[in-house]
Design a protein around this motif. Structure first.
Motif, mmCIF file in Angstrom:
data_model
loop_
_atom_site.group_PDB
_atom_site.id
_atom_site.type_symbol
_atom_site.label_atom_id
_atom_site.label_comp_id
_atom_site.label_asym_id
_atom_site.label_seq_id
_atom_site.Cartn_x
_atom_site.Cartn_y
_atom_site.Cartn_z
ATOM 1 N N PHE A 1 -4.440 10.741 36.988
ATOM 2 C CA PHE A 1 -3.491 9.644 37.198
ATOM 3 C C PHE A 1 -4.224 8.548 37.952
ATOM 4 O O PHE A 1 -4.635 8.730 39.110
ATOM 5 C CB PHE A 1 -2.286 10.116 38.016
ATOM 6 N N VAL A 2 -4.421 7.388 37.316
ATOM 7 C CA VAL A 2 -5.143 6.271 37.907
ATOM 8 C C VAL A 2 -4.323 5.010 37.702
ATOM 9 O O VAL A 2 -3.683 4.830 36.656
ATOM 10 C CB VAL A 2 -6.546 6.103 37.290
ATOM 11 N N MET A 3 -4.340 4.134 38.717
ATOM 12 C CA MET A 3 -3.625 2.865 38.606
ATOM 13 C C MET A 3 -4.169 2.061 37.429
ATOM 14 O O MET A 3 -5.363 2.118 37.126
ATOM 15 C CB MET A 3 -3.777 2.068 39.914
ATOM 16 N N PRO A 4 -3.330 1.287 36.743
ATOM 17 C CA PRO A 4 -3.783 0.551 35.556
ATOM 18 C C PRO A 4 -4.793 -0.534 35.906
ATOM 19 O O PRO A 4 -4.814 -1.072 37.016
ATOM 20 C CB PRO A 4 -2.487 -0.061 35.008
ATOM 21 N N LEU A 5 -5.670 -0.833 34.933
ATOM 22 C CA LEU A 5 -6.689 -1.859 35.105
ATOM 23 C C LEU A 5 -6.068 -3.253 35.058
ATOM 24 O O LEU A 5 -5.125 -3.503 34.307
ATOM 25 C CB LEU A 5 -7.749 -1.746 34.009
ATOM 26 N N ARG A 6 -6.651 -4.131 35.855
ATOM 27 C CA ARG A 6 -6.232 -5.533 35.850
ATOM 28 C C ARG A 6 -7.470 -6.405 35.904
ATOM 29 O O ARG A 6 -8.340 -6.205 36.739
ATOM 30 C CB ARG A 6 -5.334 -5.843 37.049
ATOM 31 N N GLY A 7 -7.544 -7.367 35.029
ATOM 32 C CA GLY A 7 -8.699 -8.243 34.993
ATOM 33 C C GLY A 7 -9.742 -7.752 34.008
ATOM 34 O O GLY A 7 -9.601 -6.711 33.360
ATOM 35 N N GLU A 8 -10.832 -8.516 33.883
ATOM 36 C CA GLU A 8 -11.878 -8.208 32.921
ATOM 37 C C GLU A 8 -13.150 -7.701 33.579
ATOM 38 O O GLU A 8 -14.110 -7.374 32.885
ATOM 39 C CB GLU A 8 -12.203 -9.460 32.100
ATOM 40 N N ASN A 9 -13.218 -7.639 34.902
ATOM 41 C CA ASN A 9 -14.422 -7.198 35.587
ATOM 42 C C ASN A 9 -14.550 -5.671 35.523
ATOM 43 O O ASN A 9 -13.554 -4.959 35.452
ATOM 44 C CB ASN A 9 -14.402 -7.642 37.054
ATOM 45 N N PRO A 10 -15.785 -5.173 35.568
ATOM 46 C CA PRO A 10 -15.981 -3.713 35.527
ATOM 47 C C PRO A 10 -15.583 -3.058 36.853
ATOM 48 O O PRO A 10 -15.487 -3.716 37.895
ATOM 49 C CB PRO A 10 -17.479 -3.562 35.250
#
Length: 412
Positions: free
Chosen positions: A290-299
């Motif tokens: 369970f991981v928080m969703p990604l935001r943005g385009e950076n790695p």
């Protein structure tokens, strides 16, 4: 363990009120009645007491003129009484203990103690070859056979103790710090030749005939000590020729060099300060994260830490909890500063010198030069060293087989 014992038998939380509460506590202490978690209040004291002791304190309460009132009933007996009509809960608890019992029949953790020469991966690979692995039945493990097998497979291990405790296989070993046997000395005839070019600075010839002198410039592959010895008579005539195993320590001053090209532009990663947290669980071969969703385009860069579920000391289960931490970063390119390129040069030099010293090379002098060539930095290093350059070379043609006690020439 004390709390578990009290919880299984059940206990009460009571309130003691009255003007002589301290006297009542002293009476309980004199009669060896155990009270714990005492919390003073305005009109008395709250504490915990076992069920058998609760029925013994009534005479003491009348004597101290205090009132005792039950605040809460805690423990397994009261839990069953409150939930006797909840069939699902009872089935769930029974299933839980049944699963624990089934898991207790297998080995879920393998630990090693005392291994310095052999790594954990090496020992685990041997156990897999013997059919011992995670998740196997404990009854199939023969500790005596395992101990004997480890001693036979690894001669440097002199003592082994293997035991199964809970769901854990613990293997304690002791390694021998002394070699079992001295390697046999090679006595086959051979010459000594130079393995590197250099200037001879020191010679100690124990066997054979020196072909060079101190101060001589030698090239790679040049003969240094010959194994050929001529035996002459009184007239100076060669009677026979013997070949020996040449033995000598020959030191020479040698030179090493290295050159590396580094682009002037290099990538830099900088954290943006944004973080993500997550968790995971793995039960046998099945894993869920369970991981928080990604935001943005950076790695993002993730680091995880896992721990195995363990009850008490040796009761391990095939359940792993994972803690995940992530940091966002950006990557861009920029030129090296003067301090940075100097640090890179020193790092390369340090690693190169370390590799030489691990080979027994003694460093005398080292120099580094940094120059620019278009879009690259060129780092050149020159190292002056002293080392043993003699290497054995087998004799191709021999006139006679060497005698066992031949004459040798000793020179320094």
């Amino acid at each position: 363990m004390l709390f578990f014992k009290r919880w299984t038998r059940g206990f009460l939380r009571v309130r003691i009120s009255g003007f002589f509460s301290e006297r009542f506590l002293n009476l309980c202490s004199a009669n060896q009645i155990e009270l714990w978690e005492l919390k003073p209040e305005k009109d008395g004291v709250i504490c915990c007491i076992t069920l058998p002791a609760f029925y013994k304190i009534r005479p003491l309460a009348r004597k101290a003129n205090v009132r005792i009132r039950v605040v809460d009933r805690l423990g397994f007996p009261f839990f069953l009484r409150r939930n006797k009509k909840r069939v699902g809960l009872a089935l769930g608890m029974c299933s839980f203990f049944l699963i624990l019992y089934l898991f207790s029949l297998f080995v879920w953790n393998i630990s090693f103690e005392g291994n310095n020469r052999y790594t954990r991966d090496t020992l685990l690979k041997y156990l897999e070859e013997e059919g011992i692995c995670y998740g196997m039945r404990k009854e199939k493990i023969s500790c005596e056979k395992l101990e004997e097998g480890i001693r036979s497979r690894f001669p440097e291990i002199t003592w082994v103790s293997a035991r199964v405790s809970g769901t854990r296989l613990l293997i304690k070993i002791k390694e021998n710090e002394v070699l079992f046997s001295v390697p046999q000395k090679d006595e086959a005839p051979c010459d000594l030749v130079a393995k590197r070019a250099g200037i001879v600075t020191k010679m100690i010839v124990r066997r054979g005939k020196a072909a060079v002198m101190i101060g001589s410039q030698v090239e790679e592959g040049q003969l240094l000590v010959s194994s050929k010895l001529s035996v002459m008579n009184d007239n100076g005539e060669v009677v026979r020729t013997d070949y020996v195993h040449a033995d000598a320590d020959i030191y020479a001053q040698t030179e090493y060099g290295y050159q590396t090209e580094i682009p002037k532009l290099h990538a830099i990663s900088v954290n943006t300060g944004r973080k993500r947290l997550g968790a995971g669980i793995r039960i046998g071969p099945y894993q869920l994260r369970f991981v928080m969703p990604l935001r943005g385009e950076n790695p993002w860069r993730f680091v995880s830490e896992s721990s195995q579920l363990c009850f008490f000391q040796d009761f391990y289960l095939p359940v792993y909890f994972e803690q995940i931490k992530g940091e966002e970063y950006i990557v861009y390119e920029r030129l090296y500063t003067e301090e940075e390129i100097q640090a890179v040069s020193e790092q390369l030099q340090e690693q190169y010198l370390k590799n030489l010293m691990e080979k027994g090379v003694q460093i005398i002098e080292n120099n580094v030069k940094i120059s620019e060539n278009g879009s690259f930095y060129i780092i050149e290093g020159r190292v002056a060293a002293q080392e043993m350059i003699a290497a054995q070379s087998p004799v191709a043609d021999m006139g006679q087989i060497p005698l066992e006690n031949e004459e040798t020439t000793d020179r320094r």
